[in-house]
Design a protein around this motif. Structure first.
Motif, PDB file in Angstrom:
ATOM      1  N   SER A 171      -4.908 -42.793  -5.899  1.00  0.00           N
ATOM      2  CA  SER A 171      -4.443 -41.695  -6.753  1.00  0.00           C
ATOM      3  C   SER A 171      -3.130 -42.074  -7.418  1.00  0.00           C
ATOM      4  O   SER A 171      -2.389 -42.929  -6.920  1.00  0.00           O
ATOM      5  N   ILE A 172      -2.852 -41.423  -8.540  1.00  0.00           N
ATOM      6  CA  ILE A 172      -1.576 -41.578  -9.243  1.00  0.00           C
ATOM      7  C   ILE A 172      -0.747 -40.322  -9.024  1.00  0.00           C
ATOM      8  O   ILE A 172      -1.185 -39.218  -9.361  1.00  0.00           O
ATOM      9  N   SER A 175       2.285 -39.301 -13.734  1.00  0.00           N
ATOM     10  CA  SER A 175       1.668 -40.086 -14.808  1.00  0.00           C
ATOM     11  C   SER A 175       2.695 -40.711 -15.748  1.00  0.00           C
ATOM     12  O   SER A 175       2.312 -41.298 -16.774  1.00  0.00           O
ATOM     13  N   LEU A 185      -4.785 -44.907 -18.802  1.00  0.00           N
ATOM     14  CA  LEU A 185      -5.441 -44.360 -17.613  1.00  0.00           C
ATOM     15  C   LEU A 185      -6.782 -45.040 -17.373  1.00  0.00           C
ATOM     16  O   LEU A 185      -7.237 -45.138 -16.221  1.00  0.00           O
ATOM     17  N   TYR A 189      -8.225 -46.516 -13.929  1.00  0.00           N
ATOM     18  CA  TYR A 189      -9.547 -46.118 -13.458  1.00  0.00           C
ATOM     19  C   TYR A 189     -10.358 -47.351 -13.073  1.00  0.00           C
ATOM     20  O   TYR A 189     -10.983 -47.389 -12.000  1.00  0.00           O
ATOM     21  N   VAL A 193      -8.521 -45.902  -9.501  1.00  0.00           N
ATOM     22  CA  VAL A 193      -7.921 -44.565  -9.400  1.00  0.00           C
ATOM     23  C   VAL A 193      -8.970 -43.489  -9.665  1.00  0.00           C
ATOM     24  O   VAL A 193      -9.727 -43.568 -10.633  1.00  0.00           O
ATOM     25  N   VAL A 196      -5.419 -38.008 -10.404  1.00  0.00           N
ATOM     26  CA  VAL A 196      -4.194 -38.207 -11.176  1.00  0.00           C
ATOM     27  C   VAL A 196      -3.429 -36.896 -11.280  1.00  0.00           C
ATOM     28  O   VAL A 196      -3.997 -35.842 -11.541  1.00  0.00           O
ATOM     29  N   ALA A 232      -8.698 -37.616 -18.163  1.00  0.00           N
ATOM     30  CA  ALA A 232      -9.091 -37.587 -16.753  1.00  0.00           C
ATOM     31  C   ALA A 232     -10.496 -37.012 -16.605  1.00  0.00           C
ATOM     32  O   ALA A 232     -11.319 -37.529 -15.834  1.00  0.00           O
TER      33      ALA A 232
END
Length: 440
Positions: A171-172, A175, A185, A189, A193, A196, A232
């Motif tokens: 996870s982030i 951001s 992103l 991914y 990830v 987020v 996302a």
């Protein structure tokens, strides 16, 4: 989290009130500093106060936590995942022996970046730091490939745990490293990830923060933040509302095609704090299908007053090293070493397991067992007396059983609700990007 009205009401008091923001509460994210002696030996059923059959039940469940800050220790000299550490000796709370002992099957391992200036040079530096942290997580998965495995889907998690390995989602947290290019992103991914969060301790280019009461940059999500939410959703990531201002969360609900998660958050209904969620907001998130994962950071559970001596020592550190959020890596390392001495001489006050469970049971009563889980903030400030590391997790299962919750409810708490959210994100994704597995 605090509403706009409460923010304006409390902003003037923030500099003088320990209740508003304690030094410990300000140092979240990847700050890992011991704050009590802690156990240095393996926990047994009698030591935990948990019946053997309850421990067996707990061990039989798929148990995950949605906020493991442990990657902050990767590539440090003092941490080895395969060796059993001790919170009292080294400040760590998660490693392989303790995962086995506490029945933790894995969860979301965090790519955390402190908030910095909003300029191109700072964005570039943050991007590099975050990419290196993701590389460290992937290297960790490769090094211990017989014990852990990267997970990219909910089905992966169930398969990996079924094979006796630990689950490594990514996870982030914050951001900020994306700068002004949300397409970055996609790179994260591809690296793995699947969750987020737009913002951390201060307002950034994407959104207003719950703990930045100095201003209201956007009144919620910025236009760039709306792009982030859309990206996302496109990729199939869960959106994490932890650290976001109330208005930001409402905007996220409106903008997102899938439900939100609070990966490590508490509730205002039990203790009002900038980082905690008001009842009406939690209900709104739950009605949208979302989930709150309960935080065990003591300063979010109750007012913890440090001793005058500790406060004076911490003030001296701030005077010498500056504000934590403004430190570069070298300064942060020096601060941490100095902080260890302060913690040893003047221990921080701690909350308790009972206070943590009060928040858990309150949330369950408010929104039901389909919308509550566990995100204790291990290795990032979480941990309380009676649950100082992950070996104590069976106590949570025992407490939920004692409160009358069924085994089905408890399985939802430990992973079912989070996996449901991930499956919803997967089902709604429109991207065709994929993530490569570790090459052994």
């Amino acid at each position: 989290m605090i509403s706009t009205f409460k923010k304006s009401l409390l902003a003037g008091a923030i500099t003088v009130s320990a209740a508003a923001c304690t030094p410990e509460a300000a140092e979240t994210g990847s700050v890992i500093l011991p704050n009590e002696a802690g156990p240095t030996h393996s926990q047994t059923a009698p030591a935990l106060g948990v019946a053997a059959d309850v421990i067996d039940l707990h061990q039989s469940m798929l148990v995950m936590d949605t906020h493991l800050d442990t990657p902050a220790f990767f590539h440090t000299d003092d941490y080895t995942f395969s060796d059993r550490g001790s919170f009292g000796k080294d400040g760590t709370q998660v490693d392989l022996p303790r995962m086995n002992e506490g029945g933790l099957d894995g969860g979301f391992w965090v790519i955390y970046t402190p908030q910095g200036p909003l300029d191109e040079a700072s964005y570039d530096a943050a991007r590099n730091s975050a990419l290196l942290r993701q590389m460290a997580i992937r290297e960790f998965a490769a090094k211990y490939s017989d014990k852990v495995e990267l997970a990219f889907t909910a089905d992966d998690a169930e398969r990996i745990a079924g094979e006796g390995k630990k689950v490594v989602f990514q996870s982030i947290e914050n951001s900020y490293p994306l700068g002004t290019d949300v397409s970055l992103l996609e790179t994260f991914y591809i690296g793995g990830v699947r969750m987020v969060g737009p913002v951390h301790g201060r307002d950034n280019q994407f959104a207003d923060s719950a703990t930045d009461v100095s201003s209201e940059a956007f009144g919620g999500l910025s236009p760039l933040g709306e792009e982030l939410v859309a990206k996302a959703n496109e990729l199939g990531m869960i959106l994490d509302a932890s650290h976001a201002a109330d208005e930001t969360v409402y905007d996220m609900i409106e903008a997102s095609t899938t439900p939100l998660i609070f990966s490590h958050t508490g509730v205002d209904g039990m203790y009002e704090h900038f980082r905690n969620v008001p009842d009406e907001l939690l209900v709104a998130v739950a009605e949208d299908g979302g989930v709150i994962q309960m935080n065990a950071l003591g300063a979010y559970l109750e007012l913890l007053e440090p001793s005058p001596e500790r406060s004076e020592a911490l003030d001296a550190l701030t005077a010498e090293y500056g504000a934590f959020s403004d430190m570069d890596t070298e300064t942060m390392d020096a601060y941490r070493e100095a902080r260890k001495s302060v913690d040893a001489q003047f221990p921080a006050p701690q909350s308790t397991f009972e206070k943590f469970m009060e928040q858990v049971l309150y949330s369950l009563e408010l929104v039901g067992p389909d919308h509550v889980g566990m995100g204790a903030d291990w290795d990032g400030g979480g941990g309380v007396k009676g649950m100082i590391d992950i070996t104590f997790l069976p106590k949570v299962t025992a407490a939920l059983l004692e409160a009358g919750y069924s085994e089905e409810d408890i399985q939802k708490f430990w992973s079912g609700n989070m996996l449901r959210l991930l499956r919803e994100a997967e089902a709604a994704r429109t991207s065709t990007l994929t993530s490569p597995t570790i090459l052994n």
